[in-house]
Design an enzyme around this catalytic site. Structure first.
Site, PDB file in Angstrom:
ATOM      1  N   ASP A   1       0.856  -1.188   0.000  1.00  0.00           N
ATOM      2  CA  ASP A   1       0.000   0.000   0.000  1.00  0.00           C
ATOM      3  C   ASP A   1       0.893   1.239   0.000  1.00  0.00           C
ATOM      4  OD1 ASP A   1      -2.962   0.935   0.585  1.00  0.00           O
ATOM      5  OD2 ASP A   1      -1.637   2.159   1.827  1.00  0.00           O
ATOM      6  N   LEU A   2       0.663   2.140  -0.958  1.00  0.00           N
ATOM      7  CA  LEU A   2       1.478   3.359  -1.029  1.00  0.00           C
ATOM      8  C   LEU A   2       1.095   4.317   0.093  1.00  0.00           C
ATOM      9  CD1 LEU A   2       1.536   4.079  -4.876  1.00  0.00           C
ATOM     10  CD2 LEU A   2       3.248   2.930  -3.479  1.00  0.00           C
TER      11      LEU A   2
ATOM     12  N   ASP B   1      -4.370   2.329  -4.630  1.00  0.00           N
ATOM     13  CA  ASP B   1      -2.923   2.180  -4.455  1.00  0.00           C
ATOM     14  C   ASP B   1      -2.586   0.894  -3.706  1.00  0.00           C
ATOM     15  OD1 ASP B   1      -4.057   3.032  -2.105  1.00  0.00           O
ATOM     16  OD2 ASP B   1      -2.325   4.226  -1.493  1.00  0.00           O
TER      17      ASP B   1
END
Length: 296
Positions: free
Chosen positions: A177-178, A220
């Site tokens: 996960d960004l 994301d």
């Protein structure tokens, strides 16, 4: 009284009752039978299996292969031969793909002619199968990054776990996960946001083996499936992901980082429990990282 004169004529070549015994008719019948069989499937491997049975009557080969760009297939049991003979298949001068025979013996001139005729029977079913496979790939692919989508992940996870249970191996999962992606996206615009997602997808590709699978769930969030995994292989991939992010100029420019959650399947896992456990590890790591950043 009328007289009927019978004239014997042995020089007549045409006989309607012999028309159906001609070699041309037998050839056409075989082609029709082959065509009907080839209409029964849209799977490339199945089509090659069907075609190989007919082609084997005219060619001594140990393998039959088809390739078009990233699409490839092989007849069942195919293996290398003494030589190879390649045929480019075309429809109206449009390239469909290359059919390769792994030969045990040369093809005679007469049989080469027959094989080329059989290729014409194969062409359209083969082209339909290619279009179907491409459509299926698009249905299982994330439109932006080209990685697998959530639907494909569900299929692959089920397959990988089933295979691992049979082989007494393990599947590893890494959820990515960004960090603060929404802020970057809102600040710099969707174009920059898309570029970041594309470069992050490339960073993932550079971090895994060919046997590993990559997916984007949307937004994301990304997932890596690692087959024949152990704790060390997951740690290696995690480290590679961080290194690939740091090595990317675009991701470094916008100070992109990511949080990871990684785990190995256990025998009691379902697909849902395996994913949820890994996703929970991601969430815990993300909270821990954010606390560390705030303290610093």
């Amino acid at each position: 009284m009328q007289t009927l004169n019978l004239v014997e004529n042995t020089s007549v070549d045409f006989n309607a009752f012999r028309v159906f015994d001609t070699q041309d008719h037998q050839d056409n019948y075989r082609k029709l039978a082959l065509s009907e069989q080839l209409q029964t499937s849209l799977e490339l491997n199945v089509l090659l299996n069907i075609f190989a049975l007919e082609a084997a009557k005219y060619v001594d080969f140990s393998g039959l292969y088809f390739k078009q760009a990233e699409i490839s297939a092989a007849a069942r049991g195919s293996k290398a031969g003494k030589k190879e003979r390649r045929y480019e298949l075309k429809i109206n001068n449009h390239y469909v793909g290359t059919l390769t025979y792994a030969l045990n013996a040369p093809i005679s001139i007469s049989n080469n002619k027959v094989i080329k005729q059989l290729h014409q029977v194969l062409l359209h079913p083969l082209n339909n199968a290619i279009k179907y496979q491409k459509a299926m790939q698009l249905a299982l692919q994330d439109g932006l990054t080209g990685l697998g989508n959530r639907r494909y992940f569900d299929q692959q996870l089920k397959r990988a776990m089933h295979h691992a249970n049979r082989q007494h191996s393990k599947v590893g999962m890494i959820v990515c996960d960004l960090n603060k992606f929404k802020t970057i996206n809102d600040t710099y615009g969707h174009k920059i946001g898309d570029d970041i997602l594309l470069h992050f997808a490339d960073a993932l590709r550079a971090s895994v083996r060919d046997s590993d699978s990559l997916f984007r769930f949307g937004g994301d969030e990304f997932v890596v499936l690692v087959e024949d995994a152990n704790e060390n292989s997951l740690l290696v991939i995690e480290e590679r992901i961080h290194q690939a992010i740091n090595a990317c100029c675009l991701l470094s420019k916008y100070q992109v980082s990511c949080s990871l959650g990684a785990s190995l399947m256990n025998r009691a896992d379902s697909e849902q429990s395996f994913f949820e456990r890994t996703d929970q590890l991601l969430y815990q790591n993300k909270i821990s990282e954010n606390r560390t950043l705030n303290i610093v």
